[in-house]
Design a protein around this motif. Structure first.
Motif, PDB file in Angstrom:
ATOM      1  N   ALA A   1      14.403 -13.107  -2.407  1.00  0.00           N
ATOM      2  CA  ALA A   1      14.064 -13.901  -1.231  1.00  0.00           C
ATOM      3  C   ALA A   1      13.347 -15.190  -1.635  1.00  0.00           C
ATOM      4  N   ALA A   2      12.431 -15.086  -2.590  1.00  0.00           N
ATOM      5  CA  ALA A   2      11.704 -16.253  -3.075  1.00  0.00           C
ATOM      6  C   ALA A   2      12.652 -17.239  -3.748  1.00  0.00           C
ATOM      7  N   GLN A   3      13.599 -16.730  -4.522  1.00  0.00           N
ATOM      8  CA  GLN A   3      14.575 -17.598  -5.179  1.00  0.00           C
ATOM      9  C   GLN A   3      15.445 -18.309  -4.148  1.00  0.00           C
TER      10      GLN A   3
ATOM     11  N   MET B   1       9.332  -3.800   1.117  1.00  0.00           N
ATOM     12  CA  MET B   1      10.334  -4.497   0.354  1.00  0.00           C
ATOM     13  C   MET B   1       9.975  -4.375  -1.121  1.00  0.00           C
ATOM     14  N   SER B   2      10.947  -4.156  -1.956  1.00  0.00           N
ATOM     15  CA  SER B   2      10.698  -3.996  -3.384  1.00  0.00           C
ATOM     16  C   SER B   2      10.478  -5.348  -4.047  1.00  0.00           C
ATOM     17  N   ASN B   3      10.004  -5.303  -5.294  1.00  0.00           N
ATOM     18  CA  ASN B   3       9.781  -6.531  -6.053  1.00  0.00           C
ATOM     19  C   ASN B   3      11.075  -7.296  -6.267  1.00  0.00           C
ATOM     20  N   VAL B   4      12.191  -6.580  -6.444  1.00  0.00           N
ATOM     21  CA  VAL B   4      13.482  -7.232  -6.645  1.00  0.00           C
ATOM     22  C   VAL B   4      13.885  -7.975  -5.372  1.00  0.00           C
ATOM     23  N   GLY B   5      13.713  -7.347  -4.225  1.00  0.00           N
ATOM     24  CA  GLY B   5      14.035  -7.984  -2.949  1.00  0.00           C
ATOM     25  C   GLY B   5      13.160  -9.191  -2.678  1.00  0.00           C
ATOM     26  N   THR B   6      11.879  -9.091  -3.001  1.00  0.00           N
ATOM     27  CA  THR B   6      10.945 -10.198  -2.826  1.00  0.00           C
ATOM     28  C   THR B   6      11.316 -11.349  -3.741  1.00  0.00           C
ATOM     29  N   SER B   7      11.661 -11.034  -4.959  1.00  0.00           N
ATOM     30  CA  SER B   7      12.042 -12.055  -5.932  1.00  0.00           C
ATOM     31  C   SER B   7      13.306 -12.787  -5.492  1.00  0.00           C
TER      32      SER B   7
ATOM     33  N   THR C   1      13.317 -21.009  -2.457  1.00  0.00           N
ATOM     34  CA  THR C   1      13.094 -22.085  -3.426  1.00  0.00           C
ATOM     35  C   THR C   1      14.339 -22.929  -3.610  1.00  0.00           C
ATOM     36  N   SER C   2      15.497 -22.289  -3.730  1.00  0.00           N
ATOM     37  CA  SER C   2      16.728 -23.051  -3.925  1.00  0.00           C
ATOM     38  C   SER C   2      17.076 -23.881  -2.686  1.00  0.00           C
ATOM     39  N   GLN C   3      16.734 -23.405  -1.505  1.00  0.00           N
ATOM     40  CA  GLN C   3      16.998 -24.178  -0.295  1.00  0.00           C
ATOM     41  C   GLN C   3      16.028 -25.355  -0.153  1.00  0.00           C
ATOM     42  N   LEU C   4      14.776 -25.169  -0.528  1.00  0.00           N
ATOM     43  CA  LEU C   4      13.789 -26.238  -0.435  1.00  0.00           C
ATOM     44  C   LEU C   4      13.992 -27.313  -1.488  1.00  0.00           C
ATOM     45  N   PHE C   5      14.292 -26.896  -2.694  1.00  0.00           N
ATOM     46  CA  PHE C   5      14.369 -27.825  -3.818  1.00  0.00           C
ATOM     47  C   PHE C   5      15.804 -28.101  -4.232  1.00  0.00           C
ATOM     48  N   ASN C   6      16.674 -28.310  -3.258  1.00  0.00           N
ATOM     49  CA  ASN C   6      18.044 -28.646  -3.603  1.00  0.00           C
ATOM     50  C   ASN C   6      18.146 -30.144  -3.876  1.00  0.00           C
TER      51      ASN C   6
END
Length: 118
Positions: free
Chosen positions: A9-11, A1-7, A14-19
């Protein structure tokens, strides 16, 4: 997976956890009450291995068994239902029943209650 894909996925994670809904829950007593109460079952579970049966208090173990049973029922009766509180007391109930068994086995089954018989 590329850095863009990882980023991305992380976003997303994060948005689902910290809503807004989760953060609102985090700052309620519905979360912090059970979270701080988890010290009791953690101590009880650790005592299953570390505490010798002769130091277990029968009356206190009985009180904690009843306390957890009542609060398991309470956690399901309130609206909204507090599953975190329920889980806390399930763990405590199981640990206290284990301590109660160890107490009964030591004092009444194995016959180590010579002071009680005399």
């Amino acid at each position: 997976m590329s850095n863009v894909g990882t980023s991305q996925a992380a976003q997303k994670v994060t948005s689902q956890l910290f809503n807004k809904s989760n953060l609102k829950y985090l700052f309620t007593t519905h979360f912090w009450g059970p979270a701080s109460n988890f010290g009791i079952p953690i101590a009880a579970v650790m005592d299953l291995k570390n505490k010798t049966p002769d130091t277990i208090s029968g009356p206190m173990t009985t009180a904690l068994i009843l306390y957890s049973a009542v609060f398991m029922r309470y956690s399901l009766a309130i609206k909204p239902v507090n599953y975190l509180l329920f889980g806390c007391h399930v763990v405590n109930e199981v640990a206290q029943l284990g301590q109660g068994y160890r107490y009964l086995k030591y004092h009444y089954i194995d016959g180590n209650d010579k002071q009680l018989r005399a």
